[in-house]
Enzyme design. Structure first.
Site, PDB file in Angstrom:
ATOM      1  N   ARG A  91       9.560  13.869   2.023  1.00 52.29           N
ATOM      2  CA  ARG A  91       8.482  13.990   3.016  1.00 52.29           C
ATOM      3  C   ARG A  91       7.731  15.314   2.865  1.00 52.29           C
ATOM      4  NH1 ARG A  91       8.934  14.714   9.393  1.00 52.29           N
ATOM      5  NH2 ARG A  91       6.908  13.907  10.024  1.00 52.29           N
ATOM      6  N   HIS A  95       3.692  15.726   2.736  1.00 52.50           N
ATOM      7  CA  HIS A  95       2.933  16.523   3.713  1.00 52.50           C
ATOM      8  C   HIS A  95       2.215  17.687   3.046  1.00 52.50           C
ATOM      9  CE1 HIS A  95       4.365  15.114   7.904  1.00 52.50           C
ATOM     10  NE2 HIS A  95       4.516  14.140   7.036  1.00 52.50           N
ATOM     11  N   ASN A 122       4.209  18.555  11.296  1.00 51.19           N
ATOM     12  CA  ASN A 122       5.072  19.290  10.360  1.00 51.19           C
ATOM     13  C   ASN A 122       6.298  19.916  11.031  1.00 51.19           C
ATOM     14  OD1 ASN A 122       3.666  18.711   8.025  1.00 51.19           O
ATOM     15  ND2 ASN A 122       2.247  20.433   8.297  1.00 51.19           N
ATOM     16  N   HIS A 220       9.993   5.412   3.527  1.00 46.87           N
ATOM     17  CA  HIS A 220      10.730   5.292   4.792  1.00 46.87           C
ATOM     18  C   HIS A 220      11.982   4.427   4.648  1.00 46.87           C
ATOM     19  CE1 HIS A 220       6.828   6.375   7.214  1.00 46.87           C
ATOM     20  NE2 HIS A 220       7.336   7.399   6.543  1.00 46.87           N
TER      21      HIS A 220
HETATM   22  C1  HEM Z   1       1.569   5.875   5.748  1.00 49.61           C
HETATM   23  C2  HEM Z   1       1.482   6.977   6.416  1.00 49.61           C
HETATM   24  C3  HEM Z   1       2.705   7.674   6.970  1.00 49.61           C
HETATM   25  C4  HEM Z   1       2.944   7.944   8.260  1.00 49.61           C
HETATM   26  C5  HEM Z   1       2.057   7.630   9.441  1.00 49.61           C
HETATM   27  C6  HEM Z   1       4.237   8.584   8.322  1.00 49.61           C
HETATM   28  C7  HEM Z   1       4.847   9.023   9.473  1.00 49.61           C
HETATM   29  C8  HEM Z   1       6.145   9.462   9.551  1.00 49.61           C
HETATM   30  C9  HEM Z   1       6.820   9.814  10.769  1.00 49.61           C
HETATM   31  C10 HEM Z   1       6.202   9.754  12.156  1.00 49.61           C
HETATM   32  C11 HEM Z   1       8.083  10.161  10.445  1.00 49.61           C
HETATM   33  C12 HEM Z   1       9.178  10.565  11.408  1.00 49.61           C
HETATM   34  C13 HEM Z   1       9.000  12.007  11.853  1.00 49.61           C
HETATM   35  C14 HEM Z   1      10.028  12.358  12.883  1.00 49.61           C
HETATM   36  O1  HEM Z   1       9.859  11.936  14.018  1.00 49.61           O
HETATM   37  O2  HEM Z   1      11.002  13.049  12.563  1.00 49.61           O
HETATM   38  C15 HEM Z   1       8.214  10.057   9.020  1.00 49.61           C
HETATM   39  C16 HEM Z   1       9.360  10.327   8.328  1.00 49.61           C
HETATM   40  C17 HEM Z   1       9.448  10.298   6.955  1.00 49.61           C
HETATM   41  N1  HEM Z   1       8.407  10.068   6.073  1.00 49.61           N
HETATM   42 FE1  HEM Z   1       6.590   9.346   6.567  1.00 49.61          FE
HETATM   43  N2  HEM Z   1       4.729   8.694   7.059  1.00 49.61           N
HETATM   44  C18 HEM Z   1       3.827   8.153   6.198  1.00 49.61           C
HETATM   45  C19 HEM Z   1       3.930   8.117   4.818  1.00 49.61           C
HETATM   46  C20 HEM Z   1       4.941   8.706   4.102  1.00 49.61           C
HETATM   47  C21 HEM Z   1       4.919   8.943   2.686  1.00 49.61           C
HETATM   48  C22 HEM Z   1       3.726   8.623   1.779  1.00 49.61           C
HETATM   49  C23 HEM Z   1       6.105   9.513   2.360  1.00 49.61           C
HETATM   50  C24 HEM Z   1       6.592   9.983   1.017  1.00 49.61           C
HETATM   51  C25 HEM Z   1       6.136   9.566  -0.132  1.00 49.61           C
HETATM   52  C26 HEM Z   1       6.878   9.616   3.572  1.00 49.61           C
HETATM   53  C27 HEM Z   1       8.167  10.066   3.650  1.00 49.61           C
HETATM   54  C28 HEM Z   1       8.893  10.159   4.818  1.00 49.61           C
HETATM   55  C29 HEM Z   1      10.327  10.416   4.868  1.00 49.61           C
HETATM   56  C30 HEM Z   1      11.244  10.500   3.668  1.00 49.61           C
HETATM   57  C31 HEM Z   1      10.663  10.517   6.204  1.00 49.61           C
HETATM   58  C32 HEM Z   1      12.042  10.823   6.768  1.00 49.61           C
HETATM   59  C33 HEM Z   1      12.184  12.338   6.882  1.00 49.61           C
HETATM   60  C34 HEM Z   1      13.522  12.835   7.366  1.00 49.61           C
HETATM   61  O3  HEM Z   1      14.495  12.069   7.445  1.00 49.61           O
HETATM   62  O4  HEM Z   1      13.575  14.030   7.656  1.00 49.61           O
HETATM   63  N3  HEM Z   1       6.129   9.161   4.606  1.00 49.61           N
HETATM   64  N4  HEM Z   1       7.013   9.646   8.496  1.00 49.61           N
END
Ligand code: HEM
Length: 354
Positions: A91, A95, A122, A220
């Site tokens: 992530r 970002h 972030n 995800h």
């Molecule tokens: C399509 C648009 C995307 C949106 C709206 C989005 C939104 C989010 C949100 C809201 C979270 C949870 C944050 C939290 O509450 O802790 C999250 C987690 C995450 N996102 Fe996305 N995301 C998107 C695309 C991506 C992309 C492109 C990647 C990587 C290539 C990614 C990788 C991750 C990962 C790995 C997590 C888990 C992080 C953790 O466990 O700490 N996301 N994302």
């Protein structure tokens, strides 16, 4: 979960290869994943490197040989301590790339809270210390040669592979930016409640296609989300105290148990079955109306992204997904990069900019 099918599917995104996607150079499949995963796309990769002259495979071969192995070794130790950082580092790269390009501007610090890292989306990003620790080791081996941005790209790649995902070769040669602005993070990171039209626009600005979006969203398949990131779906979807009707009711109930209104700081896995494994579980969840985030559920509501979700839900192997994901990651890794004499290579990634 839908039964697996042996049906042959037509790829829903027949894009001309001269436009997208640009193919990566695959070097090996994860030992933990499909042993049959191996695709030869050297010719396409060569074309891709001509098209993108500044980033290249093996950029550090002469100036810091072995740096990729060094990064991987450090990561192995980091993940042994905390395996959840795999999701964090994946992530982190996303970002970073979406704000001012993949230039490590997300790592910059600010005394008065105006840097990207202080922006709301972030605040839950993890892995800053891990990148700094790796950078320290890399600096010892090759002082002022390897950028923080490249270390982030390598770390994201290795995080995927250590989660049983594909291993692909990353392009390198990025340089680091020294500007980091909170507002830019707010305007460039896609919203968690965005629909496909909105999400597609955010990706298009980064020169990424709708296909890149539906593929990259599958990141995800690992990691967690805080309850606060989707609580509206559970408790107040339209403002009338209702639940998002697209959420499977039984699963909605499970989520409300895990996320009572007074526990918004709790986290839940985004792939409920295999939270730590880079697999097709994400698409199964989305297909079965069990996606946690609205942005993920939305992918089922558009005919093109929905077709890809259905395709992956029924896939009999991980091969197409892995190949698509590697291509999309390489595409994302090209977003707004600084190269050549632009930017800088700094000793510490997280210096203060104000
Ligand atoms: C399509 C648009 C995307 C949106 C709206 C989005 C939104 C989010 C949100 C809201 C979270 C949870 C944050 C939290 O509450 O802790 C999250 C987690 C995450 N996102 Fe996305 N995301 C998107 C695309 C991506 C992309 C492109 C990647 C990587 C290539 C990614 C990788 C991750 C990962 C790995 C997590 C888990 C992080 C953790 O466990 O700490 N996301 N994302």
């Amino acid at each position: 979960m839908q039964p697996r099918s042996t049906r042959i599917f037509i790829h829903p995104f027949p894009l001309p290869c001269s436009i997208r996607p640009r193919a990566p150079k695959f070097i090996e499949s994860s030992a933990m994943a499909s042993a049959t995963f191996f695709i030869l796309v050297a010719a396409a990769s060569l074309l891709a490197s001509f098209a993108q002259a500044d980033l290249q495979y093996g950029y550090y071969n002469m100036t810091c040989p072995g740096v990729e192995e060094l990064v991987r070794t450090e990561l192995e130790a980091i993940f042994t301590d905390d395996s959840t950082l795999r999701a964090g580092l994946l992530r982190l790269h996303f970002h970073d790339c979406f704000v001012r390009g993949c230039d490590a501007s997300l790592l910059l610090n600010s005394h008065n809270g105006t840097a990207e890292k202080h922006a709301d989306p972030n605040l839950t990003v993890r892995g800053y210390e891990a990148i700094e620790a790796i950078k320290k080791v890399v600096e010892k081996a090759c002082p002022l040669v390897v950028s923080c941005a490249d270390i982030m790209a390598m770390a994201a790649r290795d995080a995927v592979n250590f989660s049983a995902g594909p291993r692909y070769e990353v392009e390198t040669g990025r340089r680091d930016g020294n500007v980091s602005m909170l507002e830019e993070a707010l305007t460039n990171l896609p919203p968690a409640d965005g629909n496909v039209t909105v999400l597609t626009q955010y990706f298009a600005v980064k020169n990424l296609t709708m296909k890149d979006m539906v593929v990259l969203s599958a990141a995800h398949t690992i990691g967690v989300t805080h309850c606060s990131s989707f609580s509206k779906r559970l408790y107040n979807f339209t403002g009338a105290g209702d639940q998002d009707p697209s959420l499977e009711p039984a699963y909605g109930k499970t989520l409300t148990t895990k996320c009572p209104t007074d526990k918004m700081a709790s986290v839940v896995p985004m792939d409920e079955v295999t939270v730590a494994e880079f697999d097709l579980g994400y698409y199964e969840s989305v297909y079965n109306h069990r996606a946690v985030l609205r942005s993920d559920a939305a992918l089922l509501e558009d005919s093109l992204t929905g077709a890809y979700v259905a395709l992956m839900n029924n896939a009999s192997s991980l091969d197409i997904f892995f190949a698509d994901f590697a291509v999309a990651m390489i595409n994302m890794g090209r977003a707004g990069v600084l190269t050549g004499t632009q930017g800088e290579i700094r000793e510490t990634c997280g210096v203060y900019v104000d």
